[in-house]
Design an enzyme around this catalytic site. Structure first.
Site, PDB file in Angstrom:
ATOM      1  CB  THR A  32      -0.994   0.136   1.333  1.00 22.89           C
ATOM      2  OG1 THR A  32      -1.474  -1.315   1.239  1.00 22.89           O
ATOM      3  CG2 THR A  32      -1.928   1.084   0.883  1.00 22.89           C
TER       4      THR A  32
ATOM      5  N   GLY B 241       4.319  -4.474  10.508  1.00 19.30           N
ATOM      6  CA  GLY B 241       5.631  -5.292  10.778  1.00 19.30           C
ATOM      7  C   GLY B 241       5.728  -6.625   9.624  1.00 19.30           C
TER       8      GLY B 241
ATOM      9  CD  GLU C  45       6.972  -0.194   8.559  1.00 20.36           C
ATOM     10  OE1 GLU C  45       6.423  -0.438   7.365  1.00 20.36           O
ATOM     11  OE2 GLU C  45       6.263  -1.067   9.568  1.00 20.36           O
TER      12      GLU C  45
HETATM   13  C1  5RP Z   1       5.556  -3.461   6.714  1.00 26.87           C
HETATM   14  C2  5RP Z   1       4.447  -3.005   7.092  1.00 26.87           C
HETATM   15  C3  5RP Z   1       3.293  -2.784   6.286  1.00 26.87           C
HETATM   16  O1  5RP Z   1       2.877  -1.620   6.294  1.00 26.87           O
HETATM   17  C4  5RP Z   1       2.214  -3.625   6.662  1.00 26.87           C
HETATM   18  O2  5RP Z   1       2.823  -5.120   6.406  1.00 26.87           O
HETATM   19  C5  5RP Z   1       1.178  -3.723   5.424  1.00 26.87           C
HETATM   20  O3  5RP Z   1       1.481  -3.865   4.149  1.00 26.87           O
HETATM   21  P1  5RP Z   1       0.611  -4.215   2.882  1.00 26.87           P
HETATM   22  O4  5RP Z   1       0.390  -2.653   2.574  1.00 26.87           O
HETATM   23  O5  5RP Z   1       1.304  -4.852   1.744  1.00 26.87           O
HETATM   24  O6  5RP Z   1      -0.680  -4.834   3.088  1.00 26.87           O
HETATM   25  O7  5RP Z   1       4.121  -2.897   8.354  1.00 26.87           O
HETATM   26  O8  5RP Z   1       6.662  -3.634   7.608  1.00 26.87           O
END
Ligand code: 5RP
Length: 235
Positions: free
Chosen positions: A32, A98, A106
């Site tokens: 995302t 994560g 993050e």
């Molecule tokens: C990475 C994260 C991501 O923001 C979380 O895993 C969501 O990922 P996606 O947008 O692919 O669903 O915390 O460490």
């Protein structure tokens, strides 16, 4: 593009509306956040002036390729807003993050930001955190001891034993974070007291950080079949 991907992009597009010229923007990690970086890159190519602070090597590489200016980390003093994805969020805007393994950077970057805007497709809204395994970043030294302490902390806070997995990469090797640490994924299923668990985990010496982001999100923007929604968002 899949329907779910289109929703992620729609949420990212809504977040982009909150970015103004001259801002320093924390760049999240995951599919995302990658949509957001892509859209921000399009704006930069049109002359928009921002600088990015990436939360992972992957996001740094993407942003760099798109021509988004990335200052040296030691020169970053102010981050106006961070835009990042999430694995789960609840009605109090508490997050589990994560899934992509970038939780430490993050959290450092979101924690230092004036605002954190979270973007997601609407499947990420949950009644209770915990169905998504909670990542806990640990130092490799003393791993079994730290894992034991994590299990004890969970038993104490949740009142039951939980399963945990060592995170592996796509080649089935131990996953190593950008900071050189390992990740334990805790299958809590339902975390009744995220604040208590966060405190207990943070107190374990071998734990670097965990994926509970509490009191950090300023708002969550989701998109789904019913369109774009803003959750929270007093600032
Ligand atoms: C990475 C994260 C991501 O923001 C979380 O895993 C969501 O990922 P996606 O947008 O692919 O669903 O915390 O460490």
């Amino acid at each position: 593009m899949s329907e779910q991907d289109a929703w992620k992009r729609a949420a990212a597009k809504a977040a982009l509306e909150e970015i103004t010229d001259g801002m320093t923007v924390g760049l999240g990690t995951g599919s995302t956040a990658a949509h957001f970086i892509d859209l921000l890159g399009e704006r930069v190519a049109q002359g928009f002036k921002v600088q990015g602070v990436p939360t992972s090597e992957a996001s740094a590489a993407q942003a760099k390729a798109l021509g988004i200016h990335l200052p040296e980390m030691h020169d970053v003093e102010t981050i106006h807003v961070t835009v990042d994805g999430t694995d789960e969020f609840d009605s109090q805007l508490r997050l589990i993050k994560g899934g992509g393994g970038a939780l430490l950077r993050e959290k450092i970057i979101a924690g230092a930001s004036q605002r954190m805007i979270v973007i997601a497709d609407d499947s990420k809204l949950v009644d209770h955190l915990g169905a998504f395994a909670l990542p806990v970043e640990v130092v490799p030294f003393g791993l079994p001891l730290t894992a034991g302490a994590v299990a004890n902390a969970c038993r104490y806070v949740l009142g039951r034993d939980i399963e945990m997995d060592m995170r592996l990469d796509k080649d089935e090797r131990v996953f190593v974070t950008d900071g050189g640490h390992y990740i334990l994924d805790l299958k809590a299923e339902k975390i009744e007291q995220p604040e208590a668990l966060a405190i207990a985990l943070a107190g374990i010496p071998g734990v670097v950080d965990h994926g509970l982001f509490l009191g950090m999100a300023s708002k969550v923007i989701t998109a789904g079949p019913d369109g774009v929604k803003h959750h929270g968002g007093v600032n």
